[in-house]
Scaffold this motif. Structure first.
Motif, PDB file in Angstrom:
ATOM      1  N   GLN A 105      -0.905  13.850  -0.976  1.00  0.00           N
ATOM      2  CA  GLN A 105      -1.815  12.702  -0.911  1.00  0.00           C
ATOM      3  C   GLN A 105      -3.073  13.057  -0.125  1.00  0.00           C
ATOM      4  O   GLN A 105      -4.191  12.732  -0.545  1.00  0.00           O
ATOM      5  CB  GLN A 105      -1.090  11.506  -0.288  1.00  0.00           C
ATOM      6  CG  GLN A 105      -1.922  10.226  -0.280  1.00  0.00           C
ATOM      7  CD  GLN A 105      -1.068   8.977  -0.145  1.00  0.00           C
ATOM      8  OE1 GLN A 105       0.099   8.956  -0.531  1.00  0.00           O
ATOM      9  NE2 GLN A 105      -1.660   7.915   0.385  1.00  0.00           N
ATOM     10  N   ASN A 129     -13.763   8.417  -0.430  1.00  0.00           N
ATOM     11  CA  ASN A 129     -12.636   9.045   0.275  1.00  0.00           C
ATOM     12  C   ASN A 129     -11.272   8.517  -0.174  1.00  0.00           C
ATOM     13  O   ASN A 129     -10.264   9.184   0.015  1.00  0.00           O
ATOM     14  CB  ASN A 129     -12.787   8.857   1.791  1.00  0.00           C
ATOM     15  CG  ASN A 129     -13.884   9.729   2.362  1.00  0.00           C
ATOM     16  OD1 ASN A 129     -14.437  10.570   1.656  1.00  0.00           O
ATOM     17  ND2 ASN A 129     -14.215   9.532   3.626  1.00  0.00           N
ATOM     18  N   ILE A 130     -11.276   7.323  -0.718  1.00  0.00           N
ATOM     19  CA  ILE A 130     -10.016   6.724  -1.216  1.00  0.00           C
ATOM     20  C   ILE A 130     -10.278   6.295  -2.657  1.00  0.00           C
ATOM     21  O   ILE A 130     -10.576   5.121  -2.918  1.00  0.00           O
ATOM     22  CB  ILE A 130      -9.597   5.491  -0.383  1.00  0.00           C
ATOM     23  CG1 ILE A 130      -9.600   5.774   1.113  1.00  0.00           C
ATOM     24  CG2 ILE A 130      -8.248   4.955  -0.871  1.00  0.00           C
ATOM     25  CD1 ILE A 130      -8.371   6.430   1.652  1.00  0.00           C
ATOM     26  N   SER A 156       0.847  -1.186   0.000  1.00  0.00           N
ATOM     27  CA  SER A 156       0.000   0.000   0.000  1.00  0.00           C
ATOM     28  C   SER A 156       0.885   1.240   0.000  1.00  0.00           C
ATOM     29  O   SER A 156       2.078   1.160   0.293  1.00  0.00           O
ATOM     30  CB  SER A 156      -0.887   0.011   1.247  1.00  0.00           C
ATOM     31  OG  SER A 156      -1.731  -1.127   1.237  1.00  0.00           O
ATOM     32  N   GLU A 205      -4.084   5.936   3.489  1.00  0.00           N
ATOM     33  CA  GLU A 205      -3.223   5.171   2.585  1.00  0.00           C
ATOM     34  C   GLU A 205      -4.020   4.620   1.399  1.00  0.00           C
ATOM     35  O   GLU A 205      -5.237   4.422   1.491  1.00  0.00           O
ATOM     36  CB  GLU A 205      -2.517   4.030   3.338  1.00  0.00           C
ATOM     37  CG  GLU A 205      -3.388   2.855   3.680  1.00  0.00           C
ATOM     38  CD  GLU A 205      -2.574   1.629   4.144  1.00  0.00           C
ATOM     39  OE1 GLU A 205      -1.405   1.765   4.531  1.00  0.00           O
ATOM     40  OE2 GLU A 205      -3.138   0.522   4.112  1.00  0.00           O
ATOM     41  N   ILE A 206      -3.330   4.383   0.312  1.00  0.00           N
ATOM     42  CA  ILE A 206      -3.947   3.808  -0.891  1.00  0.00           C
ATOM     43  C   ILE A 206      -3.688   2.319  -0.843  1.00  0.00           C
ATOM     44  O   ILE A 206      -2.534   1.866  -0.910  1.00  0.00           O
ATOM     45  CB  ILE A 206      -3.352   4.464  -2.154  1.00  0.00           C
ATOM     46  CG1 ILE A 206      -3.691   5.966  -2.151  1.00  0.00           C
ATOM     47  CG2 ILE A 206      -3.889   3.787  -3.411  1.00  0.00           C
ATOM     48  CD1 ILE A 206      -2.771   6.811  -2.985  1.00  0.00           C
ATOM     49  N   PHE A 251      -6.665  11.844  -1.049  1.00  0.00           N
ATOM     50  CA  PHE A 251      -6.913  10.507  -0.519  1.00  0.00           C
ATOM     51  C   PHE A 251      -6.917  10.586   0.998  1.00  0.00           C
ATOM     52  O   PHE A 251      -5.945  11.045   1.597  1.00  0.00           O
ATOM     53  CB  PHE A 251      -5.809   9.541  -0.985  1.00  0.00           C
ATOM     54  CG  PHE A 251      -5.718   9.394  -2.472  1.00  0.00           C
ATOM     55  CD1 PHE A 251      -6.533   8.480  -3.141  1.00  0.00           C
ATOM     56  CD2 PHE A 251      -4.835  10.158  -3.213  1.00  0.00           C
ATOM     57  CE1 PHE A 251      -6.471   8.346  -4.520  1.00  0.00           C
ATOM     58  CE2 PHE A 251      -4.765  10.033  -4.594  1.00  0.00           C
ATOM     59  CZ  PHE A 251      -5.585   9.129  -5.249  1.00  0.00           C
ATOM     60  N   TYR A 252      -8.000  10.100   1.604  1.00  0.00           N
ATOM     61  CA  TYR A 252      -8.126  10.242   3.057  1.00  0.00           C
ATOM     62  C   TYR A 252      -7.437   9.066   3.749  1.00  0.00           C
ATOM     63  O   TYR A 252      -8.090   8.268   4.450  1.00  0.00           O
ATOM     64  CB  TYR A 252      -9.613  10.321   3.415  1.00  0.00           C
ATOM     65  CG  TYR A 252      -9.899  10.882   4.801  1.00  0.00           C
ATOM     66  CD1 TYR A 252      -9.010  11.730   5.438  1.00  0.00           C
ATOM     67  CD2 TYR A 252     -11.085  10.563   5.455  1.00  0.00           C
ATOM     68  CE1 TYR A 252      -9.277  12.239   6.683  1.00  0.00           C
ATOM     69  CE2 TYR A 252     -11.370  11.068   6.710  1.00  0.00           C
ATOM     70  CZ  TYR A 252     -10.440  11.910   7.329  1.00  0.00           C
ATOM     71  OH  TYR A 252     -10.708  12.414   8.575  1.00  0.00           O
ATOM     72  N   THR A 261      -8.240   3.731 -10.643  1.00  0.00           N
ATOM     73  CA  THR A 261      -8.734   4.894  -9.917  1.00  0.00           C
ATOM     74  C   THR A 261     -10.153   5.155 -10.366  1.00  0.00           C
ATOM     75  O   THR A 261     -10.600   4.640 -11.400  1.00  0.00           O
ATOM     76  CB  THR A 261      -7.892   6.170 -10.187  1.00  0.00           C
ATOM     77  OG1 THR A 261      -7.990   6.506 -11.568  1.00  0.00           O
ATOM     78  CG2 THR A 261      -6.440   5.966  -9.806  1.00  0.00           C
ATOM     79  N   LEU A 310     -13.570   0.476   3.871  1.00  0.00           N
ATOM     80  CA  LEU A 310     -13.057   1.756   3.347  1.00  0.00           C
ATOM     81  C   LEU A 310     -14.132   2.426   2.497  1.00  0.00           C
ATOM     82  O   LEU A 310     -15.006   1.749   1.943  1.00  0.00           O
ATOM     83  CB  LEU A 310     -11.814   1.520   2.475  1.00  0.00           C
ATOM     84  CG  LEU A 310     -10.567   0.985   3.155  1.00  0.00           C
ATOM     85  CD1 LEU A 310      -9.497   0.651   2.114  1.00  0.00           C
ATOM     86  CD2 LEU A 310     -10.021   1.991   4.165  1.00  0.00           C
TER      87      LEU A 310
END
Lengths: 231, 231, 231, 231
Positions: A117, A159-160, A109, A124-125, A121-122, A172, A155
């Motif tokens: 970021q 938000n992500i 991740s 980690e990806i 992105f709220y 994405t 999740l």
């Protein structure tokens, strides 16, 4: 039908080479019309410099092609699974963009290391788990969607808006096809910077939750104040 | 009013995409007229390819907008704090340029490893401390300026025209908006080379003070002899 | 003679600078007409911006020049050895492209870490052994072909259309000159991503055989379903 | 006077931005007319997009300006020292190109890892020692030339047409100004690949002497057979 959607999906696809997110045909963009329950997607294996709006294929939420003379992207079942599960997304992008793909190949991740970021992105990806033998052998592309959905069990896709599919590459999404491409550009940028941040620090210590909150929420939600809102 | 300042700040902003220092709208440039006590700054969230000189916003040194139909950059309070504290600077740039941001995300200063840095920065380029919870939650952007100023308590902003804001990215400044952009380009270059220099040597041993003196002082101060001065 | 072949080999050569695979004259492309047993190849040391289709040299499978006013590439004997041994290939490319050359200089094969590689290469991309003193001193370029062929004793050139020559650089091949260039682009892309994947994970653990099978076979062989086949 | 020399030195200077070897004015090229004992060099601090052939300054081998309305490059004494000591070179280039400068900042030589380097450099590319306090404080630029010459006490400038000045950056040279720029491009390419080769292998083991001999000598000296010689 849905000429405007096809045009916007065509244009969003053409942004991939412009932003240097793809090599050859390694990527695809789709966008959905939620009222009709139909999404538009790039045809499979067509070079970007030959693509026209007319080539864009229409597919319904049962996965049936409803318009188009060409095969849709081989990743269409992944898009289908995501549209059916993530009810609020309007567009999806898949690429093999270099830095995001490197994290996907490593199975790591991308921790949130900075405000770049946090602005999008709220946290980690995430990266998906290994796919099982039967998931690979049967309905592989649809199961790719399933493991993404499984990863987002706790999740929020709003938000992500990105995921790394292990040993494969990034997906994405966003409010529409154009916004999904925007997020693909951001993902590539934060992936590159995260990799070197880890090399400098030698660890994976992410930024503070307070700073993450501040930056995500100054751009998203009811209290956002970035940009020209209310101007 | 101050049409010439607005034009020069517009042009300096447009140099950011030209030098590949920004993605989308992730950056802003301002420039100040010290006689009027007014600075000109990019509006918030406007894409660079839509920006016009007319969009540039004028703000006074109390932080009040004095001209402009758009909101100024969300980072305006940071610029304000810096102009009020660093009396001799004429322009400020903020970007998320990749290599400088990587050091900021790592929370590391950039040691002076070579004459490229010494030609512009009289020593290491410092990184700020973590911001406290209350600094993040209230007046975040103004407090960002405050932690920069705190970091420069024993440093000269004229001799070190850049800072890394921890987990965020770089700010640079200069004699005017154009010069601040120039320093932003230099910062990105020295950050990239510093990172790999550390990887090659495995330590953070900087260059000798003598060589640093020689290069900084052959370009700055009364004994400078680089360029066409007095020609 | 063979004007069409010469034209296509000229065009394939001109793709090398376009894809940024070469610096100066560091590369060459050839293509073969299997019916005539003659291949067309770039002349030695001619800058790409001066190259014309007329400069392309024709060579037969005994290594004799059959047409052309210029010397063929100094790597011609390597191409000759490969065409004589790999009966199904139609084009060959040699470059010093950065990331593939780095692996060649390190003497490391490129493990298959992700689907980008699996879409084109059915496993790792091998690196040749050190050449012996007498192989270097006599018929060096022909022996370069020999060590490649030796490396492929138990490998299929159709399934792995690339090799890294130790301390030198990559050779790729394909169904024709154009396809060989295509594979050279892919090789460069997967080499770059493999290097950083190893840095992130700290090991050389490759992807699962099942996922490798899936991706290679959805693009190659009788059950391929990527693209517009049968559309 | 020497209009042709000035024109060629102008053109060679303009190749630096074209090959992306410089940022702003961080570099200079000179070329010498050995019959007249005069060299032509870029003026100090003039941006490349404003440079004209008329701006090129002429300097004799005692270091006296013999023509030109501008100051010559601040690095002129380094060029002077090299022309006086390396009798067979016809052009010199100084840049702060990224990868070569990284090695210079680390104080590391660049070992010969592959044929790309061997085609141009007959072995490793050396780095100079630290300069002493008095060498820095007095006649710094001339002393920079002196430490380069000292480093080449047992090396041939014709066979190794480049050096890394510690904590500074590269100088390259060649048969004329154009050839010196050519070598600066090659240096940057091999520096980048050498850095990652070291990262992959974890050591500094260079290529075999036999392969180094083969590649250097197939391009240089009486038995060279690369290119169109004798064609």
């Amino acid at each position: 039908m849905l000429e405007k959607l096809k045009e916007s999906v065509y244009k969003a696809n053409m942004l991939l080479p412009e932003h240097k997110l793809i090599t050859f045909t390694w990527g695809n963009v789709s966008g959905i019309d939620r009222n009709h329950g139909i999404f538009a997607i790039k045809p499979s294996g067509i070079p970007y410099d030959q693509l026209t709006p007319d080539d864009i294929v229409l597919v319904d939420l049962q996965g049936k092609k409803v318009e188009g003379k060409l095969h849709p992207s081989s990743d269409t079942p992944t898009h289908l699974a995501l549209y059916n599960s993530f009810k609020n997304i309007g567009g999806i992008v898949h690429t093999h963009s270099r830095w995001a793909t490197i994290f996907a190949q490593a199975g790591h991740s991308i921790p949130a290391y900075g405000t770049t970021q946090a602005d999008y992105f709220y946290g980690e990806i995430p990266c998906t788990r290994d796919m099982k033998l039967q998931e690979i052998q049967n309905d592989y592309e649809y199961n790719t969607g399933k493991v993404i959905i499984e990863r987002f069990k706790d999740l929020s896709p709003e938000n992500i808006p990105a995921v790394l599919v292990k040993n494969h590459g990034p997906f994405t999404w966003g409010t529409d096809a154009y916004n999904a491409v925007h997020n693909a550009v951001v993902l590539e940028e934060v992936a590159m910077m995260a990799l070197y941040t880890q090399q400098l620090t030698g660890n994976k210590q992410s930024m503070s939750q307070e700073l993450l909150d501040k930056h995500f929420l100054r751009k998203h939600g009811p209290n956002a104040y970035y940009g020209q809102k209310g101007c």
